[in-house]
Structures are given as C-alpha cells and as structure tokens.
Design a protein around this motif. Structure first.
Motif, PDB file in Angstrom:
ATOM      1  N   ASP A 177      -0.248  -7.023  10.774  1.00  0.00           N
ATOM      2  CA  ASP A 177       0.066  -6.026  10.521  1.00  0.00           C
ATOM      3  C   ASP A 177      -0.058  -5.749   8.901  1.00  0.00           C
ATOM      4  O   ASP A 177      -0.155  -4.656   8.357  1.00  0.00           O
ATOM      5  CB  ASP A 177       1.521  -5.565  10.899  1.00  0.00           C
ATOM      6  CG  ASP A 177       1.644  -5.361  12.405  1.00  0.00           C
ATOM      7  OD1 ASP A 177       0.427  -4.720  12.875  1.00  0.00           O
ATOM      8  OD2 ASP A 177       2.199  -5.661  13.271  1.00  0.00           O
ATOM      9  N   PHE A 180      -3.496  -4.833   8.257  1.00  0.00           N
ATOM     10  CA  PHE A 180      -4.072  -3.577   8.857  1.00  0.00           C
ATOM     11  C   PHE A 180      -3.243  -2.184   8.775  1.00  0.00           C
ATOM     12  O   PHE A 180      -3.862  -1.184   8.709  1.00  0.00           O
ATOM     13  CB  PHE A 180      -4.654  -3.815  10.127  1.00  0.00           C
ATOM     14  CG  PHE A 180      -5.615  -4.924  10.354  1.00  0.00           C
ATOM     15  CD1 PHE A 180      -6.776  -4.812   9.808  1.00  0.00           C
ATOM     16  CD2 PHE A 180      -5.413  -6.082  11.054  1.00  0.00           C
ATOM     17  CE1 PHE A 180      -7.731  -5.981   9.610  1.00  0.00           C
ATOM     18  CE2 PHE A 180      -6.371  -7.077  11.236  1.00  0.00           C
ATOM     19  CZ  PHE A 180      -7.307  -7.153  10.544  1.00  0.00           C
ATOM     20  N   VAL A 181      -2.215  -2.530   8.588  1.00  0.00           N
ATOM     21  CA  VAL A 181      -0.950  -1.303   8.571  1.00  0.00           C
ATOM     22  C   VAL A 181      -0.904  -0.983   7.195  1.00  0.00           C
ATOM     23  O   VAL A 181      -1.143   0.152   6.619  1.00  0.00           O
ATOM     24  CB  VAL A 181       0.363  -1.519   9.319  1.00  0.00           C
ATOM     25  CG1 VAL A 181       1.059  -0.230   9.041  1.00  0.00           C
ATOM     26  CG2 VAL A 181      -0.175  -1.759  10.809  1.00  0.00           C
ATOM     27  N   ASP A 182      -0.480  -1.857   6.565  1.00  0.00           N
ATOM     28  CA  ASP A 182       0.072  -1.834   5.097  1.00  0.00           C
ATOM     29  C   ASP A 182      -1.287  -1.686   4.323  1.00  0.00           C
ATOM     30  O   ASP A 182      -1.270  -1.058   3.232  1.00  0.00           O
ATOM     31  CB  ASP A 182       0.801  -3.022   4.532  1.00  0.00           C
ATOM     32  CG  ASP A 182       2.119  -3.186   5.075  1.00  0.00           C
ATOM     33  OD1 ASP A 182       2.482  -2.249   5.757  1.00  0.00           O
ATOM     34  OD2 ASP A 182       2.643  -4.293   5.417  1.00  0.00           O
ATOM     35  N   ALA A 184      -4.046  -0.304   4.909  1.00  0.00           N
ATOM     36  CA  ALA A 184      -4.733   1.256   5.185  1.00  0.00           C
ATOM     37  C   ALA A 184      -4.433   2.304   3.948  1.00  0.00           C
ATOM     38  O   ALA A 184      -3.152   2.117   3.358  1.00  0.00           O
ATOM     39  CB  ALA A 184      -4.328   1.716   6.538  1.00  0.00           C
ATOM     40  N   GLU A 187      -1.630   6.675   6.326  1.00  0.00           N
ATOM     41  CA  GLU A 187      -1.164   6.223   7.737  1.00  0.00           C
ATOM     42  C   GLU A 187      -2.295   5.623   8.511  1.00  0.00           C
ATOM     43  O   GLU A 187      -3.327   6.205   8.824  1.00  0.00           O
ATOM     44  CB  GLU A 187      -0.554   7.281   8.432  1.00  0.00           C
ATOM     45  CG  GLU A 187      -0.038   6.959   9.727  1.00  0.00           C
ATOM     46  CD  GLU A 187       0.747   8.086  10.469  1.00  0.00           C
ATOM     47  OE1 GLU A 187       1.246   7.725  11.743  1.00  0.00           O
ATOM     48  OE2 GLU A 187       0.845   9.376   9.958  1.00  0.00           O
ATOM     49  N   ALA A 188      -2.077   4.436   8.858  1.00  0.00           N
ATOM     50  CA  ALA A 188      -3.083   3.697   9.528  1.00  0.00           C
ATOM     51  C   ALA A 188      -3.376   4.212  11.080  1.00  0.00           C
ATOM     52  O   ALA A 188      -2.227   4.447  11.670  1.00  0.00           O
ATOM     53  CB  ALA A 188      -2.838   1.975   9.814  1.00  0.00           C
ATOM     54  N   ASP A 189      -4.565   4.399  11.585  1.00  0.00           N
ATOM     55  CA  ASP A 189      -4.939   4.814  13.030  1.00  0.00           C
ATOM     56  C   ASP A 189      -4.288   3.457  13.754  1.00  0.00           C
ATOM     57  O   ASP A 189      -4.783   2.521  13.735  1.00  0.00           O
ATOM     58  CB  ASP A 189      -6.305   4.761  12.804  1.00  0.00           C
ATOM     59  CG  ASP A 189      -6.469   5.422  14.297  1.00  0.00           C
ATOM     60  OD1 ASP A 189      -5.882   5.521  15.245  1.00  0.00           O
ATOM     61  OD2 ASP A 189      -7.948   6.073  14.423  1.00  0.00           O
ATOM     62  N   VAL A 193      -5.706  -0.563  14.271  1.00  0.00           N
ATOM     63  CA  VAL A 193      -4.908  -1.503  13.926  1.00  0.00           C
ATOM     64  C   VAL A 193      -5.044  -2.393  15.468  1.00  0.00           C
ATOM     65  O   VAL A 193      -5.274  -3.704  15.283  1.00  0.00           O
ATOM     66  CB  VAL A 193      -3.451  -1.178  13.530  1.00  0.00           C
ATOM     67  CG1 VAL A 193      -2.495  -2.263  13.695  1.00  0.00           C
ATOM     68  CG2 VAL A 193      -3.468  -0.482  12.473  1.00  0.00           C
ATOM     69  N   TRP A 270     -10.211  -1.486   3.261  1.00  0.00           N
ATOM     70  CA  TRP A 270     -11.108  -1.261   4.523  1.00  0.00           C
ATOM     71  C   TRP A 270     -11.737   0.266   4.460  1.00  0.00           C
ATOM     72  O   TRP A 270     -11.578   1.211   5.135  1.00  0.00           O
ATOM     73  CB  TRP A 270     -10.031  -1.038   5.581  1.00  0.00           C
ATOM     74  CG  TRP A 270      -9.000  -2.113   5.792  1.00  0.00           C
ATOM     75  CD1 TRP A 270      -7.753  -2.112   5.604  1.00  0.00           C
ATOM     76  CD2 TRP A 270      -9.458  -3.455   6.063  1.00  0.00           C
ATOM     77  NE1 TRP A 270      -7.150  -3.327   5.857  1.00  0.00           N
ATOM     78  CE2 TRP A 270      -8.118  -4.342   5.885  1.00  0.00           C
ATOM     79  CE3 TRP A 270     -10.612  -4.281   6.013  1.00  0.00           C
ATOM     80  CZ2 TRP A 270      -8.131  -5.728   6.146  1.00  0.00           C
ATOM     81  CZ3 TRP A 270     -10.494  -5.636   6.148  1.00  0.00           C
ATOM     82  CH2 TRP A 270      -9.315  -6.284   6.190  1.00  0.00           C
ATOM     83  N   GLU A 273     -13.039   2.402   7.265  1.00  0.00           N
ATOM     84  CA  GLU A 273     -12.214   3.104   7.966  1.00  0.00           C
ATOM     85  C   GLU A 273     -11.385   3.937   7.004  1.00  0.00           C
ATOM     86  O   GLU A 273     -11.326   5.129   7.812  1.00  0.00           O
ATOM     87  CB  GLU A 273     -11.083   2.008   8.411  1.00  0.00           C
ATOM     88  CG  GLU A 273     -10.003   2.650   9.137  1.00  0.00           C
ATOM     89  CD  GLU A 273     -10.444   3.011  10.696  1.00  0.00           C
ATOM     90  OE1 GLU A 273      -9.346   3.999  11.055  1.00  0.00           O
ATOM     91  OE2 GLU A 273     -11.170   3.024  10.941  1.00  0.00           O
ATOM     92  N   ASP A 274     -11.262   3.765   5.924  1.00  0.00           N
ATOM     93  CA  ASP A 274     -10.410   5.001   4.994  1.00  0.00           C
ATOM     94  C   ASP A 274     -11.258   6.144   4.811  1.00  0.00           C
ATOM     95  O   ASP A 274     -10.622   7.000   4.763  1.00  0.00           O
ATOM     96  CB  ASP A 274     -10.007   4.131   3.604  1.00  0.00           C
ATOM     97  CG  ASP A 274      -8.780   3.124   3.867  1.00  0.00           C
ATOM     98  OD1 ASP A 274      -8.314   3.189   4.948  1.00  0.00           O
ATOM     99  OD2 ASP A 274      -8.858   2.145   2.744  1.00  0.00           O
TER     100      ASP A 274
END
Length: 292
Positions: A177, A180-182, A184, A187-189, A193, A270, A273-274
C-alpha cells in the motif's frame, strides 16, 4: 470479474528456456496481426511494440496503455519472470540480465525480429541492455522512470528483499500500500491498487516478490555500453519521481546517440498510471510516426 482478473484471462503463455531452466511467460497481446503471431502480418513493415514493467508491478501496469496502442499496432506486454502470471517457483534467476534473456527468447517464440520497446522501472534496465546488445533489433525506445547506471535499487525494494520472519500478511500488504496508494499522484485508483497487489497475496507470490527484490543488481546497468544504443529514444519521465529522479533521464541524453527527455508533470514513479491519457498521446506521436 475484476479488472486484473480480466487482464489475466486475456493473457497467453509461452515457454522459454533461460539459463537452462524451462519457464513459462504470461503475456498480453493485441492489435493487427496478434492472433497470427507473425510480424509480416501486422499490416506492413511496422514492428510490434513490446511493453516491459518493473518491480513490484506486472503487465497490468499497462492496462490503459497497451490496449489503446493496439488499435494501431501489434502490442505485446509480458510478465517478467517471477512476476504476475509468469513462473514464480524457486530455482531461477530473476535479475534484469535473466529478464533480457527471457525477452530475447519470447521474441523468437513470437516470430518478432524487430520491435519497439516501452519500458518502466527495471523493465527499463532490461530494455537498455537489449538495445545495447541487439541495436539492430530495436526500432524505437521509450523509457519511463527507468533504472539505469547506479540509480537503484531503492530503499523500498531493498527492504522487500529483507523480510521479517515475524511479519504478518497485513504488514506485508501495508508495504505494498505504501508503494501503490501513497505512491500515486493524487488519489490512487482502487482498481490499480488491487490489481498491482493481486499477484503477491499468495504465499508463493510473497516469496517470489522477495526473490525478485534480492535479484536486483546494480552491476547489470553500470556495465551497459550506453553509446552502443542506436534506437531513437524518448525519455517519457514523471518529473516528480523521487525513486528514479529525472536527473537520470537527463544523463541518458548525454550518453545515448539519439535521445530526448519529455517530462510529464503531476506524475510520480507510476507515470503510466498517473498520466495515462497524456502517456498514450505521446506514445502515439512518437511510436506511430515513421522513422526520419
């Protein structure tokens, strides 16, 4: 069915031999000529485009990128050995040297003589090695926040290779997390994640990720003869990345024969993704235009 399960369903498997080990490579393939598996049937002389991910991701990283490019060109996105749905068992090397051998074997299996490479993170190290060793086989090269020189491994990856025997599954997942969360931008998709974490949730997957982290070897990029790379190169870099700073992209422009940096703002590591929409647009402009 979740998005990552759907991606897995679309994958095909190929058998390769690397360092004497028979291994399976899972890969996504789409676009003109993909089902034929024959470069001559891709609608002309245009080479396929191969997408290479890094650690701790898998080919699902390209979920919004490869299908968009496949509207115009054959695309191939493998899971590296030890990642995603490729072989995860113990007993084989997962370093970028071995991944380069996997790539060469896979291209032979798919009857691909020449390809353009789009690569992120350690996939970038694989692409750089391949482009240096096989310059005639790489048409164009796109590197995004790629490992190079002595830019890696970063602390997060090094720590994955030093697991705490008392660590719980929840603690292991919290490490993912944090990536992939922090990691991003904004706000992460949740779809991204969950997809990124999925291969590592089993005991085999967690062990494989540890093996992958241990296999990171800076020597495999410091030894590259960067001046041997002939392909026109786009360094499509998330400019706010702290793991693979854009300074390394600028260094690459000095050592590669024909390279240019294009920063993408509002993007961390990322970057596919971003900034997926901008990423696709720039890939189309660069990869689908004829060589000058």
């Amino acid at each position: 069915m979740t998005a990552h399960e759907d991606w897995s369903e679309q994958q095909t498997r190929a058998d390769v031999t690397v360092d004497g080990h028979d291994l399976a490579v899972a890969y996504y393939e789409d676009g003109p000529g993909a089902e034929a598996g024959n470069e001559a049937e891709t609608g002309g002389d245009e080479p396929p485009i191969v997408f290479l991910h890094g650690i701790p991701t898998w080919s699902f990283l390209w979920r919004d990128i490869a299908p968009a490019i496949a509207q115009d060109r054959r695309t191939i996105a493998p899971d590296l050995l030890g990642y995603g749905n490729s072989s995860m068992r113990d007993g084989f090397d997962r370093s970028i040297r071995a991944q380069e051998s996997m790539l060469e074997e896979l291209l032979v299996e798919l009857d691909v003589e020449t390809a353009s490479l789009v690569a992120h993170d350690i996939g970038g190290g694989v692409a750089l090695r391949f482009a240096a060793h096989e310059p005639d086989r790489v048409d164009k090269l796109v590197l995004s926040n790629a490992v190079c020189y002595d830019s890696w491994p970063v602390e997060f990856v090094a720590n994955l290779g030093l697991p705490d025997s008392a660590e719980t599954d929840d603690e292991f997942e919290s490490h993912l997390d944090s990536a992939f969360v922090d990691g991003a931008y904004g706000e992460a998709d949740p779809e991204f994640v969950e997809g990124m974490k999925a291969p590592w949730r089993s005991d085999e997957g967690q062990r494989s990720l540890v093996r992958n982290a241990v296999a990171t070897n800076t020597n495999h990029t410091t030894e590259i003869e960067y001046g041997a790379i002939e392909a026109e190169t786009l360094l499509l870099w998330g400019e706010d990345d702290v793991m693979q700073p854009i300074d390394y992209a600028e260094r690459l422009t000095d050592d590669l024969e024909n390279a240019a940096v294009e920063p993408l703002s509002e993007a961390y590591h990322w970057v596919p993704e971003d900034r997926s929409a901008a990423y696709v647009d720039r890939l189309r402009d660069f990869l689908l235009e004829p060589n000058v």
